[in-house]
Design an enzyme around this catalytic site. Structure first.
Site, PDB file in Angstrom:
ATOM      1  N   ASP A  21       0.880  -1.427   0.009  1.00 43.38           N
ATOM      2  CA  ASP A  21       0.121  -0.010  -0.144  1.00 43.38           C
ATOM      3  C   ASP A  21       0.776   1.402   0.061  1.00 43.38           C
ATOM      4  OD1 ASP A  21       0.586  -0.862   2.630  1.00 43.38           O
ATOM      5  OD2 ASP A  21      -0.685   0.436   3.435  1.00 43.38           O
ATOM      6  N   HIS A  22       1.945   0.998   0.423  1.00 47.14           N
ATOM      7  CA  HIS A  22       2.985   2.456   0.401  1.00 47.14           C
ATOM      8  C   HIS A  22       3.757   2.449  -0.855  1.00 47.14           C
ATOM      9  CE1 HIS A  22       2.625   3.412   4.711  1.00 47.14           C
ATOM     10  NE2 HIS A  22       2.210   2.239   4.636  1.00 47.14           N
ATOM     11  N   HIS A  71       8.423  -2.396  12.380  1.00 49.64           N
ATOM     12  CA  HIS A  71       7.054  -2.761  11.828  1.00 49.64           C
ATOM     13  C   HIS A  71       7.255  -4.195  11.516  1.00 49.64           C
ATOM     14  CE1 HIS A  71       3.333  -2.267   9.664  1.00 49.64           C
ATOM     15  NE2 HIS A  71       3.996  -2.194   8.480  1.00 49.64           N
ATOM     16  N   HIS A 115      -3.257   7.770   7.355  1.00 46.35           N
ATOM     17  CA  HIS A 115      -3.106   6.219   7.323  1.00 46.35           C
ATOM     18  C   HIS A 115      -4.210   5.734   8.281  1.00 46.35           C
ATOM     19  CE1 HIS A 115      -2.185   2.338   6.158  1.00 46.35           C
ATOM     20  NE2 HIS A 115      -0.836   2.209   6.316  1.00 46.35           N
TER      21      HIS A 115
END
Length: 278
Positions: free
Chosen positions: A65-66, A153, A240
């Site tokens: 998604d990034h 992450h 986000h």
């Protein structure tokens, strides 16, 4: 002054009202795109920025998604830059970025070949310059400096956050992460901290394990706010949103953040703009 524009505030789930994760930062006459989620070029066009006008692309990590619009960004910049022998687009990201960019260019190799065959003034493939970092200074040009530090992450690794400084103003772009000491240090004394947020109180009750899983490697609203408080940041800019920020619920999110952070709190739709003063 540093100007932050939330180009895309959405998530991996397509949303008709929110583009994918991406933030535009203008500093010292330079323009930086942080991450490039779906729809980013349309959102950038809405604020008068084209792909050819970017100083650099900064990637916090390589989740789909990034980087969803990476290929479109590379090709669009290439075909809309009309100066002879254009300078390469600097792309700064964590290890794995060069491999990802190479794979994207390979995926578009037919398109690149067609355009080279058709346009006499295109005589070389897209000019790209990839730099991979996990920490340290990554940019120092015309009064703008950028440094990066690791974030957390996991199992996505490595991931990085960016600190952009210009004329006494500073902004930190955290990307996706749980609270960690390295982000605290990067954000220390920042004028603004741009942080991704999820409502764990909502997501944890969704009866899908795959969705519940996101709680263990993203910061909640309260955790992001606590990071801003520990860092002594002036402004917390939330983005986000998971689940999507529903009109009329802004104060709910703001109240959760205010329970941990006493500074200025910014949130909103795509194209929300925040000025960070020295």
């Amino acid at each position: 002054m540093i100007e932050i524009t939330l180009l895309g505030t959405g998530s991996p789930i397509p949303d008709p009202n929110r583009a994918g994760p991406s933030t535009l930062v203008r500093a010292g006459g330079q323009v930086f795109l942080v991450d490039c989620g779906r729809g980013v070029l349309q959102r950038a066009a809405a604020v008068g920025v084209g792909a050819s006008g970017l100083s650099a692309l900064l990637l916090t990590h390589l989740h789909s998604d990034h980087i969803a619009e990476l290929g479109d960004l590379l090709i669009t910049r290439w075909i809309t830059t009309f100066t002879p022998d254009p300078a390469p687009l600097p792309i700064i990201g964590p290890p794995g970025t060069a491999e990802t960019v190479d794979a994207m260019l390979k995926a578009f190799s037919h398109d690149i070949g067609y355009r080279l065959a058709h346009h006499d003034d295109l005589n070389a493939p897209p000019a790209i310059e990839v730099h991979e970092y996990t920490e340290g200074q990554v940019w120092d040009r015309d009064g703008v400096s950028i440094r990066v530090a690791p974030t957390d992450h996991r199992p996505v690794a490595p991931t990085i956050g960016f600190r952009i400084e210009s004329g006494g103003a500073s902004a930190v772009l955290a990307g996706d992460t749980v609270p960690c000491a390295s982000l605290d240090e990067l954000a220390a004394g920042a004028g603004a901290l741009v942080h991704t947020v999820i409502r764990k109180d909502i997501v944890a009750n969704i009866p899908q394990q795959r969705l519940q899983d996101i709680c263990d490697y993203h910061s909640s609203v309260e955790q992001a706010a606590a990071t801003a408080a520990r860092a002594g940041a002036d402004i917390l800019v939330m983005t986000h949103y998971v689940p999507a920020l529903v009109p009329g619920q802004e104060e709910q999110w703001r109240t959760l953040a205010a329970s941990e952070f006493g500074g200025r709190i910014e949130l909103g739709d795509d194209l929300h703009r925040v000025e960070v003063q020295p």
